[in-house]
Design a protein around this motif. Structure first.
Motif, PDB file in Angstrom:
ATOM      1  N   LEU A   1       0.827  -1.214   0.000  1.00  0.00           N
ATOM      2  CA  LEU A   1       0.000   0.000   0.000  1.00  0.00           C
ATOM      3  C   LEU A   1       0.859   1.260   0.000  1.00  0.00           C
ATOM      4  N   ILE A   2       1.912   1.254   0.806  1.00  0.00           N
ATOM      5  CA  ILE A   2       2.789   2.422   0.871  1.00  0.00           C
ATOM      6  C   ILE A   2       3.463   2.656  -0.474  1.00  0.00           C
ATOM      7  N   HIS A   3       3.939   1.592  -1.108  1.00  0.00           N
ATOM      8  CA  HIS A   3       4.565   1.722  -2.424  1.00  0.00           C
ATOM      9  C   HIS A   3       3.558   2.236  -3.455  1.00  0.00           C
ATOM     10  N   GLU A   4       2.338   1.726  -3.380  1.00  0.00           N
ATOM     11  CA  GLU A   4       1.312   2.156  -4.336  1.00  0.00           C
ATOM     12  C   GLU A   4       0.984   3.635  -4.155  1.00  0.00           C
ATOM     13  N   ALA A   5       0.943   4.082  -2.905  1.00  0.00           N
ATOM     14  CA  ALA A   5       0.690   5.502  -2.649  1.00  0.00           C
ATOM     15  C   ALA A   5       1.795   6.357  -3.253  1.00  0.00           C
ATOM     16  N   ILE A   6       3.047   5.977  -3.017  1.00  0.00           N
ATOM     17  CA  ILE A   6       4.177   6.746  -3.543  1.00  0.00           C
ATOM     18  C   ILE A   6       4.173   6.741  -5.067  1.00  0.00           C
ATOM     19  N   ASP A   7       3.891   5.581  -5.663  1.00  0.00           N
ATOM     20  CA  ASP A   7       3.876   5.464  -7.125  1.00  0.00           C
ATOM     21  C   ASP A   7       2.787   6.329  -7.753  1.00  0.00           C
ATOM     22  N   ASN A   8       1.789   6.698  -6.956  1.00  0.00           N
ATOM     23  CA  ASN A   8       0.685   7.523  -7.477  1.00  0.00           C
ATOM     24  C   ASN A   8       0.768   8.972  -7.015  1.00  0.00           C
ATOM     25  N   GLY A   9       1.958   9.406  -6.607  1.00  0.00           N
ATOM     26  CA  GLY A   9       2.177  10.822  -6.364  1.00  0.00           C
ATOM     27  C   GLY A   9       2.226  11.262  -4.919  1.00  0.00           C
ATOM     28  N   VAL A  10       1.967  10.367  -3.977  1.00  0.00           N
ATOM     29  CA  VAL A  10       2.005  10.744  -2.562  1.00  0.00           C
ATOM     30  C   VAL A  10       3.453  10.864  -2.103  1.00  0.00           C
ATOM     31  N   ASN A  11       3.785  11.956  -1.428  1.00  0.00           N
ATOM     32  CA  ASN A  11       5.136  12.057  -0.863  1.00  0.00           C
ATOM     33  C   ASN A  11       5.109  12.256   0.654  1.00  0.00           C
ATOM     34  N   PHE A  12       3.904  12.394   1.248  1.00  0.00           N
ATOM     35  CA  PHE A  12       3.810  12.598   2.694  1.00  0.00           C
ATOM     36  C   PHE A  12       3.277  11.323   3.343  1.00  0.00           C
ATOM     37  N   ILE A  13       4.106  10.705   4.173  1.00  0.00           N
ATOM     38  CA  ILE A  13       3.755   9.465   4.854  1.00  0.00           C
ATOM     39  C   ILE A  13       3.775   9.726   6.350  1.00  0.00           C
ATOM     40  N   ASP A  14       2.662   9.430   7.022  1.00  0.00           N
ATOM     41  CA  ASP A  14       2.539   9.716   8.453  1.00  0.00           C
ATOM     42  C   ASP A  14       2.321   8.440   9.248  1.00  0.00           C
ATOM     43  N   THR A  15       3.092   8.283  10.326  1.00  0.00           N
ATOM     44  CA  THR A  15       2.949   7.149  11.223  1.00  0.00           C
ATOM     45  C   THR A  15       3.052   7.653  12.660  1.00  0.00           C
ATOM     46  N   ALA A  16       3.154   6.741  13.621  1.00  0.00           N
ATOM     47  CA  ALA A  16       3.326   7.109  15.029  1.00  0.00           C
ATOM     48  C   ALA A  16       3.848   5.910  15.780  1.00  0.00           C
ATOM     49  N   ASP A  17       4.581   6.172  16.863  1.00  0.00           N
ATOM     50  CA  ASP A  17       5.125   5.051  17.622  1.00  0.00           C
ATOM     51  C   ASP A  17       4.039   4.211  18.285  1.00  0.00           C
ATOM     52  N   LEU A  18       2.898   4.817  18.565  1.00  0.00           N
ATOM     53  CA  LEU A  18       1.826   4.109  19.262  1.00  0.00           C
ATOM     54  C   LEU A  18       1.066   3.130  18.366  1.00  0.00           C
ATOM     55  N   TYR A  19       1.091   3.355  17.056  1.00  0.00           N
ATOM     56  CA  TYR A  19       0.341   2.486  16.154  1.00  0.00           C
ATOM     57  C   TYR A  19       0.922   1.063  16.210  1.00  0.00           C
TER      58      TYR A  19
ATOM     59  N   ASN B   1     -17.120  12.469  -7.318  1.00  0.00           N
ATOM     60  CA  ASN B   1     -17.884  11.586  -6.447  1.00  0.00           C
ATOM     61  C   ASN B   1     -17.782  12.130  -5.023  1.00  0.00           C
ATOM     62  N   MET B   2     -18.390  11.457  -4.065  1.00  0.00           N
ATOM     63  CA  MET B   2     -18.436  12.016  -2.717  1.00  0.00           C
ATOM     64  C   MET B   2     -17.056  12.049  -2.058  1.00  0.00           C
ATOM     65  N   THR B   3     -16.256  11.032  -2.296  1.00  0.00           N
ATOM     66  CA  THR B   3     -14.902  11.031  -1.745  1.00  0.00           C
ATOM     67  C   THR B   3     -14.135  12.256  -2.216  1.00  0.00           C
ATOM     68  N   GLN B   4     -14.211  12.523  -3.502  1.00  0.00           N
ATOM     69  CA  GLN B   4     -13.508  13.675  -4.065  1.00  0.00           C
ATOM     70  C   GLN B   4     -14.043  14.983  -3.502  1.00  0.00           C
TER      71      GLN B   4
ATOM     72  N   LEU C   1      -7.048   8.797  -3.992  1.00  0.00           N
ATOM     73  CA  LEU C   1      -6.083   9.528  -4.805  1.00  0.00           C
ATOM     74  C   LEU C   1      -6.688  10.120  -6.070  1.00  0.00           C
ATOM     75  N   THR C   2      -7.890   9.683  -6.445  1.00  0.00           N
ATOM     76  CA  THR C   2      -8.530  10.301  -7.614  1.00  0.00           C
ATOM     77  C   THR C   2      -8.864  11.764  -7.353  1.00  0.00           C
ATOM     78  N   ALA C   3      -8.900  12.153  -6.074  1.00  0.00           N
ATOM     79  CA  ALA C   3      -9.225  13.549  -5.747  1.00  0.00           C
ATOM     80  C   ALA C   3      -8.191  14.516  -6.288  1.00  0.00           C
ATOM     81  N   GLN C   4      -6.961  14.040  -6.528  1.00  0.00           N
ATOM     82  CA  GLN C   4      -5.927  14.946  -7.030  1.00  0.00           C
ATOM     83  C   GLN C   4      -6.274  15.482  -8.415  1.00  0.00           C
ATOM     84  N   ASN C   5      -7.083  14.746  -9.150  1.00  0.00           N
ATOM     85  CA  ASN C   5      -7.454  15.173 -10.503  1.00  0.00           C
ATOM     86  C   ASN C   5      -8.862  15.741 -10.579  1.00  0.00           C
TER      87      ASN C   5
END
Length: 303
Positions: A33-51, A242-245, A274-278
């Protein structure tokens, strides 16, 4: 994908980021999923130690082994837990913040974080001590910028006045318009960016809202109110979105918001987000129409 400056920093984040909290514990799926996000233009990845008590960071770290330089990586700390012990407790002390950051770096297999955030906060915290911890981490080169993840207006105001935070992460959506009354304009005035989490309100602001709305509703909205609002929103969105966008575009419409970070546990959810970007930005008339059918609410218990 469009990128926005994070506060006054040198960080530029994709307008749609990826919050990894919902990827689960399946390492192969999470990395995919992380690779797919990056491959589709995402450059901001957020995590946390508690997760998943650190496991989420480990999965993110493995996913970014060959892609670290292509992302803006963010994590969060302040929740104190120890392996082998049950539960956690809030600890915004300088010692814990600095130790927690170093442990996160190990799990993430990186030398630095682009953004490190306080994962909560109360007005009773030793705020100056906490700020000092972040400033020292920055001076030591372990983090590039810092921020807070909070929905407490009184806490946020203290950090606005007393620190050099680049960002505030807060829940913000059509169903949670609390930031509009007190926070968004204030943060924009001080050149502090908002990272908007929960922009789809747990799926209630997607085309699958009929299946996602819970009996208890959402915040102060009853189930019937949420359903009515979602149906009216379907009429507003027209043929272009659509509603997500529409939901993501609404959250991104305020100039204080640098990025929205919807979660996704499946590829189809991620790609739908990610379709919201367009999709076209909302007009002011569309924003007014959305606000006319959604109830503005205020911060009550969380101050």
């Amino acid at each position: 994908m469009k990128k926005n400056q994070l506060g006054q920093s040198n960080l530029h984040v994709s307008e749609i980021g990826f919050g990894t909290m919902s990827i689960g514990t399946d390492q192969e799926m999470g990395i995919s999923l992380i690779h797919e996000a990056i491959d589709n233009g995402v450059n901001f990845i957020d995590t946390a130690d508690l997760y998943e008590f650190g496991l989420n960071e480990e999965i993110v770290g493995k996913a970014l082994q060959d892609r670290r330089d292509s992302v803006i990586l963010s994590s969060k700390g302040g929740n104190h837990w120890e392996n082998g012990k049950e539960g956690w407790f809030w600890d915004p002390s300088k010692k814990h913040i600095k130790d927690a950051c170093k442990q996160s770096l190990k799990r993430l297999k990186t030398d630095y974080l682009d953004l490190y955030q306080l994962h909560g906060g109360t007005i009773e915290d030793p705020i100056d001590e906490t700020i000092q911890a972040f400033e020292e981490l920055k001076q030591e080169g372990l983090i590039r910028e810092y921020g807070i993840s909070s929905i407490r207006p009184n806490v946020i105001r203290e950090y606005v006045q007393r620190s050099s935070i680049a960002s505030v992460m807060m829940q913000y959506s059509i169903l949670d318009r609390r930031p509009e009354e007190e926070m968004l304009d204030l943060l924009h005035k001080h050149n502090i960016s908002v990272i908007a989490r929960g922009p789809l309100a747990k799926g209630m602001l997607t085309d699958r809202f009929e299946d996602k709305v819970k009996d208890q509703g959402f915040l102060t909205h009853s189930k019937d109110e949420v359903l009515e609002m979602a149906r009216k929103l379907s009429d507003i969105q027209g043929n272009d979105r659509n509603m997500t966008q529409t939901a993501l575009r609404y959250t991104l419409a305020h100039p204080a918001v640098a990025t929205a970070i919807p979660g996704a546990s499946k590829s189809e959810q991620l790609l739908s987000n990610l379709t919201a970007q367009n999709s076209p930005e909302l007009t002011q008339n569309e924003i007014n129409d959305i606000q006319s059918i959604s109830k503005a609410i205020t911060y009550d218990k969380h101050r």
